[in-house]
Design a protein around this motif. Structure first.
Motif, PDB file in Angstrom:
ATOM      1  N   LEU A  62      41.966 111.831  46.570  1.00 56.78           N
ATOM      2  CA  LEU A  62      42.422 110.752  47.448  1.00 56.78           C
ATOM      3  C   LEU A  62      42.229 109.412  46.756  1.00 56.78           C
ATOM      4  O   LEU A  62      41.225 109.188  46.078  1.00 56.78           O
ATOM      5  CB  LEU A  62      41.620 110.728  48.753  1.00 56.78           C
ATOM      6  N   GLU A  63      43.181 108.541  46.946  1.00 59.44           N
ATOM      7  CA  GLU A  63      43.035 107.136  46.571  1.00 59.44           C
ATOM      8  C   GLU A  63      42.850 106.377  47.870  1.00 59.44           C
ATOM      9  O   GLU A  63      43.690 106.477  48.779  1.00 59.44           O
ATOM     10  CB  GLU A  63      44.277 106.649  45.833  1.00 59.44           C
ATOM     11  N   VAL A  64      41.752 105.657  47.967  1.00 61.57           N
ATOM     12  CA  VAL A  64      41.389 104.969  49.201  1.00 61.57           C
ATOM     13  C   VAL A  64      41.314 103.474  48.932  1.00 61.57           C
ATOM     14  O   VAL A  64      40.725 103.036  47.943  1.00 61.57           O
ATOM     15  CB  VAL A  64      40.025 105.482  49.730  1.00 61.57           C
ATOM     16  N   ASN A  71      46.969 107.282  48.881  1.00 69.12           N
ATOM     17  CA  ASN A  71      47.623 108.323  48.108  1.00 69.12           C
ATOM     18  C   ASN A  71      46.766 109.579  48.170  1.00 69.12           C
ATOM     19  O   ASN A  71      45.538 109.484  48.268  1.00 69.12           O
ATOM     20  CB  ASN A  71      47.820 107.878  46.654  1.00 69.12           C
ATOM     21  N   ALA A  72      47.413 110.719  48.126  1.00 63.57           N
ATOM     22  CA  ALA A  72      46.717 112.001  48.188  1.00 63.57           C
ATOM     23  C   ALA A  72      47.477 113.005  47.343  1.00 63.57           C
ATOM     24  O   ALA A  72      48.712 112.992  47.305  1.00 63.57           O
ATOM     25  CB  ALA A  72      46.630 112.484  49.636  1.00 63.57           C
ATOM     26  N   ALA A  73      46.732 113.860  46.668  1.00 59.74           N
ATOM     27  CA  ALA A  73      47.349 114.888  45.843  1.00 59.74           C
ATOM     28  C   ALA A  73      46.458 116.121  45.855  1.00 59.74           C
ATOM     29  O   ALA A  73      45.278 116.048  46.207  1.00 59.74           O
ATOM     30  CB  ALA A  73      47.546 114.382  44.422  1.00 59.74           C
ATOM     31  N   PHE A  74      47.025 117.252  45.445  1.00 61.01           N
ATOM     32  CA  PHE A  74      46.254 118.492  45.455  1.00 61.01           C
ATOM     33  C   PHE A  74      46.671 119.412  44.312  1.00 61.01           C
ATOM     34  O   PHE A  74      47.760 119.281  43.748  1.00 61.01           O
ATOM     35  CB  PHE A  74      46.453 119.244  46.788  1.00 61.01           C
ATOM     36  N   THR A  75      45.804 120.335  44.016  1.00 59.13           N
ATOM     37  CA  THR A  75      46.127 121.512  43.220  1.00 59.13           C
ATOM     38  C   THR A  75      45.499 122.687  43.932  1.00 59.13           C
ATOM     39  O   THR A  75      44.545 122.530  44.713  1.00 59.13           O
ATOM     40  CB  THR A  75      45.579 121.437  41.769  1.00 59.13           C
ATOM     41  N   CYS A  76      46.054 123.866  43.700  1.00 59.24           N
ATOM     42  CA  CYS A  76      45.451 125.067  44.272  1.00 59.24           C
ATOM     43  C   CYS A  76      45.826 126.270  43.418  1.00 59.24           C
ATOM     44  O   CYS A  76      46.635 126.163  42.492  1.00 59.24           O
ATOM     45  CB  CYS A  76      45.834 125.265  45.725  1.00 59.24           C
ATOM     46  N   ARG A  94      48.042 110.725  54.315  1.00 63.77           N
ATOM     47  CA  ARG A  94      48.535 109.462  53.773  1.00 63.77           C
ATOM     48  C   ARG A  94      48.714 108.408  54.862  1.00 63.77           C
ATOM     49  O   ARG A  94      49.209 108.701  55.949  1.00 63.77           O
ATOM     50  CB  ARG A  94      49.874 109.666  53.085  1.00 63.77           C
ATOM     51  N   ASN A  95      48.306 107.199  54.517  1.00 65.80           N
ATOM     52  CA  ASN A  95      48.424 106.027  55.383  1.00 65.80           C
ATOM     53  C   ASN A  95      47.566 106.092  56.639  1.00 65.80           C
ATOM     54  O   ASN A  95      47.778 105.322  57.568  1.00 65.80           O
ATOM     55  CB  ASN A  95      49.896 105.752  55.750  1.00 65.80           C
ATOM     56  N   LYS A  96      46.601 106.999  56.646  1.00 67.64           N
ATOM     57  CA  LYS A  96      45.665 107.070  57.768  1.00 67.64           C
ATOM     58  C   LYS A  96      44.329 106.470  57.336  1.00 67.64           C
ATOM     59  O   LYS A  96      43.991 106.455  56.153  1.00 67.64           O
ATOM     60  CB  LYS A  96      45.461 108.527  58.199  1.00 67.64           C
TER      61      LYS A  96
END
Length: 141
Positions: A62-64, A71-76, A94-96
């Motif tokens: 997360l970018e806060v 911004n948010a990103a993931f891997t799995c 995002r945007n919360k």
């Protein structure tokens, strides 16, 4: 013979999505084949990673800014349902504010995917737990 440049890859992705749509909703199948935010986030503020009892792993960055997820990103791992759930949870976050993002529930994820088979609900739990771990990482620093 099909090859690069004649839409072969587009046909492959369309066929894969159609296959997933036989078991999952159209929305879930779309997130499985075309996940949103599937990458490492280089300029992240926090990070969470969880490996669950099914041996499935999701990582969320997360970018806060000003206590808001910008911004948010993931891997799995290779679980298509985890991919869909992580894709959705990063979109929902995002945007919360951090408080709003931490309030996202597995039910929110499942609803956004227009349902999941009962045996896949743990993937929504894993995605939400990983999001919360990332938020906890930010709040503990």
């Amino acid at each position: 013979m099909s090859g690069i440049g004649d839409g072969a890859l587009d046909k492959y992705w369309a066929a894969l999505k159609e296959t997933y749509s036989q078991v999952y909703s159209e929305v879930a199948a779309d997130h499985m084949v075309f996940p949103r935010n599937a990458s490492e986030l280089k300029n992240h503020s926090c990070f969470g990673i969880i490996n669950d009892s099914y041996d499935e792993t999701i990582s969320i960055w997360l970018e806060v800014e000003d206590d808001r997820v910008v911004n948010a990103a993931f891997t799995c791992d290779d679980c298509i349902t985890c991919t869909a759930c992580a894709s959705v949870v990063t979109e929902l976050a995002r945007n919360k504010t951090l408080q709003e993002a931490k309030a996202i529930t597995p039910k929110n994820v499942i609803d956004e995917l227009q349902g999941l088979p009962e045996e896949d609900h743990h993937c929504a739990d894993l995605a939400v737990d990983t999001l919360r771990a990332a938020i906890d990482d930010y709040q503990s620093s």
